[in-house]
Motif scaffolding. Sequence first.
Motif, short mmCIF file in Angstrom:
data_model
loop_
_atom_site.label_atom_id
_atom_site.label_comp_id
_atom_site.label_asym_id
_atom_site.label_seq_id
_atom_site.Cartn_x
_atom_site.Cartn_y
_atom_site.Cartn_z
N ARG A 22 96.48 43.69 106.39
CA ARG A 22 96.11 42.28 106.46
C ARG A 22 97.15 41.48 107.23
O ARG A 22 96.84 40.54 107.95
N PRO A 77 107.81 33.05 93.56
CA PRO A 77 107.57 32.71 92.16
C PRO A 77 106.30 33.31 91.55
O PRO A 77 106.03 33.07 90.39
N THR A 78 105.51 34.07 92.29
CA THR A 78 104.21 34.49 91.74
C THR A 78 104.27 35.86 91.05
O THR A 78 105.26 36.58 91.14
N HIS A 79 103.15 36.19 90.38
CA HIS A 79 103.08 37.40 89.55
C HIS A 79 103.35 38.68 90.34
O HIS A 79 103.75 39.69 89.77
N ASP A 80 103.07 38.66 91.66
CA ASP A 80 103.28 39.88 92.45
C ASP A 80 104.67 39.93 93.09
O ASP A 80 104.94 40.80 93.90
N VAL A 119 107.84 28.48 86.59
CA VAL A 119 107.66 29.57 87.57
C VAL A 119 108.68 29.44 88.70
O VAL A 119 109.17 30.44 89.22
N ILE A 154 109.13 35.78 104.17
CA ILE A 154 108.69 34.81 105.19
C ILE A 154 109.69 34.88 106.34
O ILE A 154 110.89 34.68 106.14
N GLU B 186 103.77 27.99 96.64
CA GLU B 186 103.45 29.02 95.64
C GLU B 186 103.75 28.57 94.21
O GLU B 186 103.02 28.91 93.28
N ALA B 190 101.41 29.45 90.78
CA ALA B 190 101.81 30.73 90.17
C ALA B 190 101.16 30.92 88.80
O ALA B 190 100.65 32.00 88.48
N LEU B 193 97.42 31.66 89.06
CA LEU B 193 97.19 33.05 89.47
C LEU B 193 97.38 33.99 88.29
O LEU B 193 96.59 34.91 88.07
N ILE B 205 94.94 40.59 92.74
CA ILE B 205 95.18 39.30 93.41
C ILE B 205 96.54 39.30 94.07
O ILE B 205 97.55 39.57 93.42
N GLY B 206 96.55 39.02 95.34
CA GLY B 206 97.81 38.95 96.08
C GLY B 206 98.06 37.52 96.53
O GLY B 206 97.12 36.79 96.85
N SER B 207 99.31 37.14 96.57
CA SER B 207 99.68 35.77 96.93
C SER B 207 100.64 35.82 98.11
O SER B 207 101.73 36.38 98.00
N TYR B 208 100.23 35.26 99.26
CA TYR B 208 101.02 35.40 100.48
C TYR B 208 101.37 34.05 101.06
O TYR B 208 100.56 33.44 101.75
N PRO B 209 102.57 33.55 100.75
CA PRO B 209 102.96 32.24 101.26
C PRO B 209 103.15 32.28 102.77
O PRO B 209 103.55 33.30 103.33
N GLU B 222 94.63 36.44 98.19
CA GLU B 222 93.66 37.50 98.48
C GLU B 222 93.17 38.11 97.18
O GLU B 222 93.97 38.59 96.37
#
Lengths: 250, 250
Positions: A22, A77-80, A119, A154, B186, B190, B193, B205-209, B222
Motif C-alpha cells: 500500500r 500513539p495508535t494501537h498498531d 494516548v 514519517i 493520530e 487512537a 480505533l 485496522i491499520g493507522s497510517y499518519p 485501512e
Amino acid sequence: MNNLFYEKASVLIIGNEILSGRTIDKNFNYIATKLDEHGISISESRTVSDSEEEIINAINELRKRFKYVFTTGGIGPTHDDVTAESIAKAFNVKLEVNNEAYKILEDYYNNLGTEFNDVRQRMARIPKGAKLIKNQISAAPGFNIENVYVFAGIPKVMQSMLDEALKNIEKKDKINKSTIEVDVPEGEIAKILEKTVKNNTDVSIGSYPFYNTKDDYGVKIEISSLNNNSLIKAIDDLKVHLSKESIKYR
Amino acid sequence: MNNLFYEKASVLIIGNEILSGRTIDKNFNYIATKLDEHGISISESRTVSDSEEEIINAINELRKRFKYVFTTGGIGPTHDDVTAESIAKAFNVKLEVNNEAYKILEDYYNNLGTEFNDVRQRMARIPKGAKLIKNQISAAPGFNIENVYVFAGIPKVMQSMLDEALKNIEKKDKINKSTIEVDVPEGEIAKILEKTVKNNTDVSIGSYPFYNTKDDYGVKIEISSLNNNSLIKAIDDLKVHLSKESIKYR
C-alpha cells in the motif's frame, strides 16, 4: 562496497503498510545515502510487520550482528504502534514514562491548544536507560538504546531524527567511488571485470546492468576503494581492457 | 493485514547497489502489490549484499519460515552475480548446466549474431532439480526450487518472471479492504480505533499518519477483512465513533 573498511549497520523497517504494497518505503534509500556519506555501510535491511514478536526477534538478531541498527516506524500513539514496547522487551528493560519526553509533548500540545490526552502520553513511554532523539518537525521523540536507534516512520520526521542521531556517531572516512558506463550487455564485459578485480585487490567493483528499451541498455560499473590511488589504478586498468576490446565507455 | 488468512511469503532482495543507496529498489513494491492481488501476503522482506554466505543464511532461514520465498537480483553473468551458486549451496544440490536453459540462451545469442561466450554460458547453470522460470524480455531464465522463486533484478525482466511464476501458484481469496481518511492527528483517533478493533475481531485496522506540510496532515485508516460483512460492520462502527467526536472523514 568494501565492507571491510566500513562500519556496518542494518536497517529495520517496521510496518504492515510497506509489506502489503500500500505504501512505498521512502526511508531506506535516504538512510543508506546519509550513512554512506558518514562512512557507515548497510549490510542488511529488513522489513517486518507491526508485530511485537517479529520486532523483538529481528532486533535481537541484528543488534548482535551489526555495529548499528536503525529502525523506522511504529512509535506513534495508535494501537498498531508497538515499536517502543518491543524494543524494551528485546532489551529486557522497563518501558517507562520519560520525564523529558513527557515535558516536550506536554508543552507541544499546550502550545497547540490541543488536549494532551492519554494516548498522546503513550508517546512519552521510552525504554529505561534510552536517550531521546529529538526532531524539528513533531514533538514525539525517537530514542537510542545501546546500538539501536529508533526513528519515526514519517519521512520528514525520520530525516530530522537521523540528522540528530548522526551528530553523536563518529564520522568515518568516506569511500572513494567512480562510475563507468558502457552500452554493451554484461556478457561482453564479464571477463574484463573479472581480470580487473583480480589485479586490484583493494577495490570493490560492482556491475549493474540496466535495460530501458531494446535499444537503450548497458551496464553501470561502480569501482570503489578507501585508497584513492588504488581507485585510480583500477579505473586505468579497466579502461585499458575496454579499449583493447573496442568497447566504448563514458 | 489479517495474516492468519493469507498465504505467507517473504522477499529477499540481493544487491550491494540497493544497500549502498546508489540504486532505489523498484521491485519490492511491485511484488507486494501483485502478491496481494493473488492472496499472498509478505510477512518479511530482507535485503542482503552479493555475498554467498549472506544469501545462503537468509535463504535457509526464510524458506523454513514462509510458504514462499521470492528473490531478486544476482543471476547475471558477472563476477558479483552469485545468487544461483548460493541457492544451490543452500539446498545442498549441484549447480549444473541446464540443457533447456543452455538451448534458450544459445538460440537467443545466435539470433542476435552475438557470441555465446563462456560467461554467458554461466547463466545456463541452474541448481539441480529446479524448474526454469522464463521471461519475455531476455533469454536468461530464473528458476524455482521447492518454495524458492529466483528472479532477475532488472525490473522488466523480474516482472515478466513473476507473472510466469504466478501461473503455477494457486490464487487465494483476495482480502476486502477499505480506506477512510481523516484530517486530524493520530492522537485524536487512537481511542476510537482501539474501540473499533476490540468490537470487530475479524478485521484488521491499520493507522497510517501522513504529514505533507504544517497544514496538510492526517491519518489514512485501512480496514481489511476476508469477510465482507465484517468489513462493512467495522466501517459503520468507525464512522459512528468518528461522528460522535465530530471528526470529519472521507
